[in-house]
Scaffold this motif. Sequence first.
Motif, PDB file in Angstrom:
ATOM      1  N   SER A  92       0.830  -1.203   0.000  1.00 51.14           N
ATOM      2  CA  SER A  92       0.000   0.000   0.000  1.00 51.14           C
ATOM      3  C   SER A  92       0.869   1.261   0.000  1.00 51.14           C
ATOM      4  CB  SER A  92      -0.922  -0.022   1.218  1.00 51.14           C
ATOM      5  OG  SER A  92      -1.624   1.180   1.332  1.00 51.14           O
ATOM      6  N   LEU A  93       1.893   1.259   0.852  1.00 55.77           N
ATOM      7  CA  LEU A  93       2.791   2.413   0.913  1.00 55.77           C
ATOM      8  C   LEU A  93       3.561   2.596  -0.397  1.00 55.77           C
ATOM      9  CD1 LEU A  93       4.144   1.961   4.552  1.00 55.77           C
ATOM     10  CD2 LEU A  93       2.588   3.748   3.728  1.00 55.77           C
ATOM     11  N   LEU A  94       3.896   1.484  -1.053  1.00 60.50           N
ATOM     12  CA  LEU A  94       4.579   1.553  -2.344  1.00 60.50           C
ATOM     13  C   LEU A  94       3.672   2.212  -3.383  1.00 60.50           C
ATOM     14  CD1 LEU A  94       6.926   0.868  -4.251  1.00 60.50           C
ATOM     15  CD2 LEU A  94       5.904  -1.399  -4.537  1.00 60.50           C
ATOM     16  N   SER A  95       2.404   1.841  -3.389  1.00 55.17           N
ATOM     17  CA  SER A  95       1.457   2.457  -4.338  1.00 55.17           C
ATOM     18  C   SER A  95       1.356   3.952  -4.100  1.00 55.17           C
ATOM     19  CB  SER A  95       0.080   1.816  -4.193  1.00 55.17           C
ATOM     20  OG  SER A  95       0.142   0.469  -4.563  1.00 55.17           O
ATOM     21  N   GLU A  96       1.298   4.351  -2.833  1.00 55.35           N
ATOM     22  CA  GLU A  96       1.223   5.776  -2.503  1.00 55.35           C
ATOM     23  C   GLU A  96       2.493   6.510  -2.940  1.00 55.35           C
ATOM     24  OE1 GLU A  96       0.340   6.291   1.645  1.00 55.35           O
ATOM     25  OE2 GLU A  96      -1.429   4.991   1.516  1.00 55.35           O
ATOM     26  N   ALA A  97       3.639   5.890  -2.720  1.00 54.77           N
ATOM     27  CA  ALA A  97       4.904   6.519  -3.084  1.00 54.77           C
ATOM     28  C   ALA A  97       5.029   6.658  -4.599  1.00 54.77           C
ATOM     29  CB  ALA A  97       6.073   5.718  -2.512  1.00 54.77           C
ATOM     30  N   ARG A  98       4.528   5.674  -5.331  1.00 52.92           N
ATOM     31  CA  ARG A  98       4.578   5.754  -6.793  1.00 52.92           C
ATOM     32  C   ARG A  98       3.667   6.862  -7.315  1.00 52.92           C
ATOM     33  NH1 ARG A  98       4.726  -0.676  -8.208  1.00 52.92           N
ATOM     34  NH2 ARG A  98       6.984  -0.872  -8.175  1.00 52.92           N
ATOM     35  N   ALA A  99       2.578   7.108  -6.586  1.00 49.84           N
ATOM     36  CA  ALA A  99       1.645   8.162  -7.005  1.00 49.84           C
ATOM     37  C   ALA A  99       2.293   9.541  -6.885  1.00 49.84           C
ATOM     38  CB  ALA A  99       0.364   8.093  -6.179  1.00 49.84           C
ATOM     39  N   LYS A 100       3.200   9.683  -5.955  1.00 48.04           N
ATOM     40  CA  LYS A 100       3.921  10.948  -5.781  1.00 48.04           C
ATOM     41  C   LYS A 100       5.158  10.891  -6.675  1.00 48.04           C
ATOM     42  CE  LYS A 100       2.465  11.205  -0.983  1.00 48.04           C
ATOM     43  NZ  LYS A 100       2.911  11.173   0.405  1.00 48.04           N
ATOM     44  N   ASN A 102       7.664  12.849  -7.088  1.00 53.56           N
ATOM     45  CA  ASN A 102       8.959  13.334  -6.591  1.00 53.56           C
ATOM     46  C   ASN A 102       9.492  12.504  -5.428  1.00 53.56           C
ATOM     47  OD1 ASN A 102       7.089  14.075  -4.726  1.00 53.56           O
ATOM     48  ND2 ASN A 102       7.799  16.178  -4.469  1.00 53.56           N
ATOM     49  N   ASN A 103       9.006  11.307  -5.256  1.00 53.39           N
ATOM     50  CA  ASN A 103       9.370  10.514  -4.081  1.00 53.39           C
ATOM     51  C   ASN A 103      10.030   9.188  -4.474  1.00 53.39           C
ATOM     52  OD1 ASN A 103       9.456  10.684  -1.372  1.00 53.39           O
ATOM     53  ND2 ASN A 103       7.260  10.504  -1.040  1.00 53.39           N
ATOM     54  N   GLN A 104      11.013   9.223  -5.341  1.00 49.55           N
ATOM     55  CA  GLN A 104      11.666   8.004  -5.819  1.00 49.55           C
ATOM     56  C   GLN A 104      12.376   7.252  -4.693  1.00 49.55           C
ATOM     57  OE1 GLN A 104      11.153   6.663  -8.682  1.00 49.55           O
ATOM     58  NE2 GLN A 104      12.524   4.964  -8.376  1.00 49.55           N
ATOM     59  N   ALA A 105      12.935   7.949  -3.729  1.00 46.91           N
ATOM     60  CA  ALA A 105      13.643   7.291  -2.618  1.00 46.91           C
ATOM     61  C   ALA A 105      12.679   6.426  -1.816  1.00 46.91           C
ATOM     62  CB  ALA A 105      14.301   8.331  -1.719  1.00 46.91           C
ATOM     63  N   ASP A 106      11.451   6.915  -1.607  1.00 46.75           N
ATOM     64  CA  ASP A 106      10.458   6.117  -0.881  1.00 46.75           C
ATOM     65  C   ASP A 106      10.052   4.879  -1.673  1.00 46.75           C
ATOM     66  OD1 ASP A 106      10.489   7.771   1.283  1.00 46.75           O
ATOM     67  OD2 ASP A 106       8.606   8.802   0.810  1.00 46.75           O
ATOM     68  N   VAL A 107       9.947   5.022  -2.986  1.00 47.21           N
ATOM     69  CA  VAL A 107       9.593   3.880  -3.832  1.00 47.21           C
ATOM     70  C   VAL A 107      10.641   2.784  -3.670  1.00 47.21           C
ATOM     71  CG1 VAL A 107       9.344   3.098  -6.227  1.00 47.21           C
ATOM     72  CG2 VAL A 107       8.279   5.246  -5.483  1.00 47.21           C
ATOM     73  N   VAL A 108      11.899   3.158  -3.755  1.00 45.46           N
ATOM     74  CA  VAL A 108      12.993   2.181  -3.621  1.00 45.46           C
ATOM     75  C   VAL A 108      12.975   1.544  -2.234  1.00 45.46           C
ATOM     76  CG1 VAL A 108      15.510   1.935  -3.587  1.00 45.46           C
ATOM     77  CG2 VAL A 108      14.413   3.316  -5.355  1.00 45.46           C
ATOM     78  N   LEU A 109      12.754   2.346  -1.199  1.00 42.49           N
ATOM     79  CA  LEU A 109      12.707   1.830   0.170  1.00 42.49           C
ATOM     80  C   LEU A 109      11.607   0.794   0.322  1.00 42.49           C
ATOM     81  CD1 LEU A 109      13.540   1.976   3.191  1.00 42.49           C
ATOM     82  CD2 LEU A 109      11.771   3.729   3.421  1.00 42.49           C
ATOM     83  N   HIS A 110      10.410   1.084  -0.169  1.00 42.30           N
ATOM     84  CA  HIS A 110       9.298   0.145  -0.030  1.00 42.30           C
ATOM     85  C   HIS A 110       9.516  -1.110  -0.870  1.00 42.30           C
ATOM     86  CE1 HIS A 110       7.156   2.829   2.563  1.00 42.30           C
ATOM     87  NE2 HIS A 110       7.137   3.796   1.663  1.00 42.30           N
ATOM     88  N   GLN A 111      10.141  -0.955  -2.028  1.00 43.67           N
ATOM     89  CA  GLN A 111      10.459  -2.131  -2.845  1.00 43.67           C
ATOM     90  C   GLN A 111      11.429  -3.054  -2.110  1.00 43.67           C
ATOM     91  OE1 GLN A 111      11.837  -0.185  -6.409  1.00 43.67           O
ATOM     92  NE2 GLN A 111       9.875  -0.481  -7.459  1.00 43.67           N
ATOM     93  N   LYS A 112      12.427  -2.473  -1.479  1.00 44.23           N
ATOM     94  CA  LYS A 112      13.393  -3.286  -0.721  1.00 44.23           C
ATOM     95  C   LYS A 112      12.724  -3.962   0.470  1.00 44.23           C
ATOM     96  CE  LYS A 112      17.594  -0.873  -2.024  1.00 44.23           C
ATOM     97  NZ  LYS A 112      18.763  -0.136  -1.570  1.00 44.23           N
TER      98      LYS A 112
END
Length: 125
Positions: A92-100, A102-112
């Motif tokens: 869920s958090l990954l989906s939210e981060a992808r929607a933003k 400018n938040n590539q660091a969060d996307v990578v964090l949630h993927q890991k």
Amino acid sequence: MRLICLSLGLLLSLSALADIYKSVDGSGHVTYSSTPSKGAKRLDLAPPVARQTQSSRAVSPSSFPRVDGQTQRERDDMRRRILEQERATELSLLSEARAKTNNQADVVLHQKNIEALNSELARLK
């Protein structure tokens, strides 16, 4: 040619067995040498003892607390549920981060985090 290589190898191995001495002068400078000098201490450079390999199942001490199979299965099931809930939260958090955008660091964090949770779930029985 083989004899020369063998002789050279033996000479090199003998030099590796030479004693090493450590001395410290009045200024505190440390000197290592293969020849003894006044005040020098011989260093013990014995090769480390190889650790004995244990079998894949180590034996627990008799005083180690034990649980029956049913209790362990319940614990494993609870652990699996917790990991699956964490994975769902991370998805869920990954989906939210992808929607933003400018938040590539969060996307990578949630993927890991999801990869780690998937790995942990795969290790469960």
